[in-house]
Design an enzyme around this catalytic site. Structure first.
Site, PDB file in Angstrom:
ATOM      1  N   LYS A   1       4.327  14.346  23.274  1.00  0.00           N
ATOM      2  CA  LYS A   1       4.119  13.279  23.850  1.00  0.00           C
ATOM      3  C   LYS A   1       4.993  13.753  25.432  1.00  0.00           C
ATOM      4  O   LYS A   1       3.710  13.135  26.157  1.00  0.00           O
ATOM      5  CB  LYS A   1       4.147  11.681  23.774  1.00  0.00           C
ATOM      6  CG  LYS A   1       4.064  10.953  23.142  1.00  0.00           C
ATOM      7  CD  LYS A   1       4.254   9.672  21.943  1.00  0.00           C
ATOM      8  CE  LYS A   1       3.439   9.290  21.416  1.00  0.00           C
ATOM      9  NZ  LYS A   1       3.721   7.709  20.905  1.00  0.00           N
TER      10      LYS A   1
ATOM     11  N   ASP B   1       1.408   2.585  25.773  1.00  0.00           N
ATOM     12  CA  ASP B   1       2.325   1.733  24.387  1.00  0.00           C
ATOM     13  C   ASP B   1       2.992   0.739  25.594  1.00  0.00           C
ATOM     14  O   ASP B   1       2.824   0.059  24.483  1.00  0.00           O
ATOM     15  CB  ASP B   1       3.588   3.067  23.988  1.00  0.00           C
ATOM     16  CG  ASP B   1       2.774   4.070  22.577  1.00  0.00           C
ATOM     17  OD1 ASP B   1       1.770   3.773  22.278  1.00  0.00           O
ATOM     18  OD2 ASP B   1       3.387   4.881  22.678  1.00  0.00           O
TER      19      ASP B   1
HETATM   20  P1  NAP Z   1      10.472   8.526  16.945  1.00  0.00           P
HETATM   21  O1  NAP Z   1      10.119   9.347  18.018  1.00  0.00           O
HETATM   22  O2  NAP Z   1      10.726   9.422  15.220  1.00  0.00           O
HETATM   23  O3  NAP Z   1      11.714   7.762  16.896  1.00  0.00           O
HETATM   24  C1  NAP Z   1      12.295   6.923  15.509  1.00  0.00           C
HETATM   25  C2  NAP Z   1      13.319   6.902  15.839  1.00  0.00           C
HETATM   26  O4  NAP Z   1      13.839   5.889  14.404  1.00  0.00           O
HETATM   27  C3  NAP Z   1      14.567   7.721  15.739  1.00  0.00           C
HETATM   28  O5  NAP Z   1      15.750   7.047  16.952  1.00  0.00           O
HETATM   29  C4  NAP Z   1      15.354   7.644  13.969  1.00  0.00           C
HETATM   30  O6  NAP Z   1      16.999   8.307  14.527  1.00  0.00           O
HETATM   31  C5  NAP Z   1      15.028   6.481  14.052  1.00  0.00           C
HETATM   32  N1  NAP Z   1      15.452   6.199  12.807  1.00  0.00           N
HETATM   33  C6  NAP Z   1      14.520   6.653  11.746  1.00  0.00           C
HETATM   34  N2  NAP Z   1      15.110   6.057  10.770  1.00  0.00           N
HETATM   35  C7  NAP Z   1      15.901   5.869  10.526  1.00  0.00           C
HETATM   36  C8  NAP Z   1      16.789   5.214   9.281  1.00  0.00           C
HETATM   37  N3  NAP Z   1      17.029   5.873   8.656  1.00  0.00           N
HETATM   38  N4  NAP Z   1      17.925   4.346  10.125  1.00  0.00           N
HETATM   39  C9  NAP Z   1      17.505   4.284  11.658  1.00  0.00           C
HETATM   40  N5  NAP Z   1      17.135   3.930  11.898  1.00  0.00           N
HETATM   41  C10 NAP Z   1      16.132   5.659  11.815  1.00  0.00           C
HETATM   42  O7  NAP Z   1       9.207   7.736  15.910  1.00  0.00           O
HETATM   43  P2  NAP Z   1       8.154   6.751  17.042  1.00  0.00           P
HETATM   44  O8  NAP Z   1       6.893   7.533  17.955  1.00  0.00           O
HETATM   45  O9  NAP Z   1      10.148   6.231  17.775  1.00  0.00           O
HETATM   46  O10 NAP Z   1       8.173   5.232  16.304  1.00  0.00           O
HETATM   47  C11 NAP Z   1       8.513   4.408  15.070  1.00  0.00           C
HETATM   48  C12 NAP Z   1       8.358   3.186  14.683  1.00  0.00           C
HETATM   49  O11 NAP Z   1       7.595   2.687  16.055  1.00  0.00           O
HETATM   50  C13 NAP Z   1       7.041   4.181  13.876  1.00  0.00           C
HETATM   51  O12 NAP Z   1       7.821   3.495  12.535  1.00  0.00           O
HETATM   52  C14 NAP Z   1       5.644   3.687  14.303  1.00  0.00           C
HETATM   53  O13 NAP Z   1       4.314   4.296  13.462  1.00  0.00           O
HETATM   54  C15 NAP Z   1       5.567   2.934  15.375  1.00  0.00           C
HETATM   55  N6  NAP Z   1       4.480   2.827  16.077  1.00  0.00           N
HETATM   56  C16 NAP Z   1       4.273   1.992  16.197  1.00  0.00           C
HETATM   57  C17 NAP Z   1       3.526   1.045  17.304  1.00  0.00           C
HETATM   58  C18 NAP Z   1       1.929   0.941  16.822  1.00  0.00           C
HETATM   59  O14 NAP Z   1       1.349   0.856  18.472  1.00  0.00           O
HETATM   60  N7  NAP Z   1       2.526  -0.476  15.974  1.00  0.00           N
HETATM   61  C19 NAP Z   1       3.070   2.131  18.712  1.00  0.00           C
HETATM   62  C20 NAP Z   1       4.475   3.925  18.525  1.00  0.00           C
HETATM   63  C21 NAP Z   1       4.977   3.269  17.027  1.00  0.00           C
HETATM   64  P3  NAP Z   1      17.029   9.734  14.497  1.00  0.00           P
HETATM   65  O15 NAP Z   1      16.524  10.323  15.365  1.00  0.00           O
HETATM   66  O16 NAP Z   1      18.565   9.344  14.209  1.00  0.00           O
HETATM   67  O17 NAP Z   1      16.464  10.615  12.970  1.00  0.00           O
END
Ligand code: NAP
Length: 490
Positions: free
Chosen positions: A281, A317
């Protein structure tokens, strides 16, 4: 120009089982019977009573097959199949069974070559050598180590000028496009079946998910790129949309090793657009020719559109996130707590500002500070203090399948009016259940998933869709994955 055929590969433990599987195949043009997989390879029994043309293959272990007997024995099996009138017999180029080829003057022979360690450096010379044997069809399969490894195959197909005389296959996940887009690779047919270690897709997936029979050289090509996209829900949503809108377009998985790898292939195949997921991205944001303002604000793109050779990046998004929320609640003045500081959190913060008062809460404060540099936003403690928000948005993967019992925030800390969990698998997360039990309203991630995809589709095609088309396709796909151990990407 004729369309590529669909060949279904069958394997079994006995020739009788192979024949049963052969007879159970529907919707194929040709059936490949893998005699090397059975313990009693008998060409006469394999061919008896067939209703469709067959290819008899008896692949030796030294070419990736299961046959471990002598070469003499193998040759006899193949010679019998040829004598018995099999429509095709597959002979390995390296086996040098030239006398068998000569028996039919090359007719009914598929001369095959498989490379399991990459694309052979002598690709063009090899094809010439294989052609010079007079074999009717040349099959060249090589393991793809990147998406752009498919480009030499594409060029080879374009240069061949003789549809029906060559089959070009990229093995492994990076080669999926060579199987789905057989018409672009000028292949005589594509192989479908359950030989998953080389990346075969099922016939049902080719026919129903990708509409294999309607893909031609002029079909517009879209796809989803990322490091791992094999479990993406996006092909189901976008292909359903193309079908509903009666557009001559297909949407395929485009796993890549880098943004550059993806663009190299995209340029070669004449890509029309793509969805972009982790981890490209940001790297694609930097690589495209132009970036729309909303994507610049987020600092990442999730969509690419190719306009007259120019690559334009956008991001759906933020609006995809807002659409379902706005339908439920007035945004002005809302206090929103965002959990997580990753890619989704960036889009959510950009979407909510300036109407809402937003606080980001991340377990790693440095990550939240990095986010705040891009979009000035307040950083709150981890975990957030109960009572400090009206809407809580979960932008962490905590609670996502298969770890469905996990939750980012303990039930007793939940307060406010709404909990919006971006996770869409499962549709109702533990966080949402806990929130509902405390009288809060909840919203899951499926509506956002569908909304951002629908906006991509509209941007690419200029066509408006009934919202149900993509939602139902996503729900069907998610239901298929329920018992899958791997986790998802869009
Ligand atoms: P990402 O870039 O990997 O970010 C994940 C975030 O969650 C990071 O800040 C991470 O912190 C934190 N995190 C991970 N494990 C954690 C825990 N055990 N406790 C607290 N914080 C934690 O992922 P993303 O792309 O933002 O996606 C995040 C979620 O949103 C996913 O489940 C994804 O499927 C969902 N999503 C859904 C849509 C939709 O269309 N519905 C769109 C986009 C994303 P660290 O950096 O400390 O690991």
């Amino acid at each position: 120009m004729s369309k590529p055929m669909l060949c279904v590969t069958v394997t079994g433990e006995t020739t009788a089982e192979l024949r049963q599987k052969r007879d159970a195949v529907e919707d194929a043009d040709v059936i490949e019977m893998r005699l090397d997989t059975v313990r009693d390879p008998a060409p006469a029994a394999a061919l008896a009573g067939r209703r469709l043309p067959v290819i008899i293959t008896c692949r030796p272990a030294w070419e990736g097959g299961s046959f471990t007997g002598s070469e003499d024995e193998r040759k006899r099996i193949l010679a019998d199949a040829l004598a018995l009138g099999a429509e095709y017999v597959d002979l390995e180029w390296r086996a040098r069974f030239d006398d068998l080829i000569a028996r039919t003057g090359g007719r009914r022979i598929v001369l095959s070559s498989h490379d399991f360690h990459g694309v052979p450096i002598d690709l063009v010379a090899r094809v010439h050598a294989m052609r010079s044997t007079g074999a009717e069809v040349i099959k060249l399969a090589a393991t793809m180590s990147s998406l752009s490894d498919c480009v030499p195959l594409l060029e080879l197909g374009a240069a061949s000028g003789r549809r029906g005389s060559m089959i070009l296959i990229g093995m492994g996940p990076y080669g999926a496009v060579t199987r789905i887009l057989a018409s672009r690779f000028e292949s005589a047919w594509t192989y479908a079946g359950s030989v998953r270690d080389v990346g075969q897709l099922s016939a049902a997936s080719l026919l129903h998910d990708y509409h294999f029979r309607s893909i031609t050289a002029s079909t517009d090509i879209y796809g989803v790129t990322g490091a791992s996209v094999s479990h993406s829900v996006s092909p189901a949503m976008h292909n359903a949309a193309f079908r509903a809108a009666r557009l001559d377009a297909v949407y395929v998985p485009l796993p890549a090793v880098s943004a550059d790898d993806f663009m190299t292939f995209g340029r070669a195949i004449g890509l029309s657009g793509a969805s972009v997921t982790i981890p490209f991205k940001v790297s694609l944001f930097d690589a495209v020719d132009e970036v729309y303002a909303v994507a610049r604000r987020i600092g990442a793109i999730n969509t690419v559109r190719v306009e007259n050779g120019r690559w334009v990046g956008g991001n759906t998004d933020a609006s995809g996130f807002l659409e379902p929320l706005q339908e439920r609640i007035a945004l002005n003045g809302l206090r929103v707590a965002v959990l997580g500081a990753g890619g989704a959190a960036r889009a959510v913060v950009a979407a909510l500002q300036p109407k809402c008062s937003v606080r980001v809460h991340a377990r790693n404060r440095t990550k939240a500070e990095e986010l705040a540099v891009q979009a000035p936003v307040e950083i709150g403690p981890w975990p957030p203090e109960p009572g400090s928000w009206d809407v809580l948005v979960n932008c962490t993967p905590v609670g996502m399948y298969p770890r469905v019992d996990a939750t980012p925030l303990a039930a007793e800390l939940l307060s406010g009016r709404y909990v919006y969990d971006l996770i869409y698998n499962p549709p109702v997360t533990r966080l949402m259940r806990d929130a509902a039990a405390r009288g809060l309203q909840t919203l899951g991630g499926l509506e956002m998933l569908v909304a951002q995809a629908r906006e991509q589709f509209e941007w690419w095609t200029g066509t408006k869709l009934r919202p149900a088309v993509m939602r139902e396709a996503a729900q069907r796909r998610l239901a298929e994955f329920t018992h899958d151990e791997d986790h998802f990407v869009r």
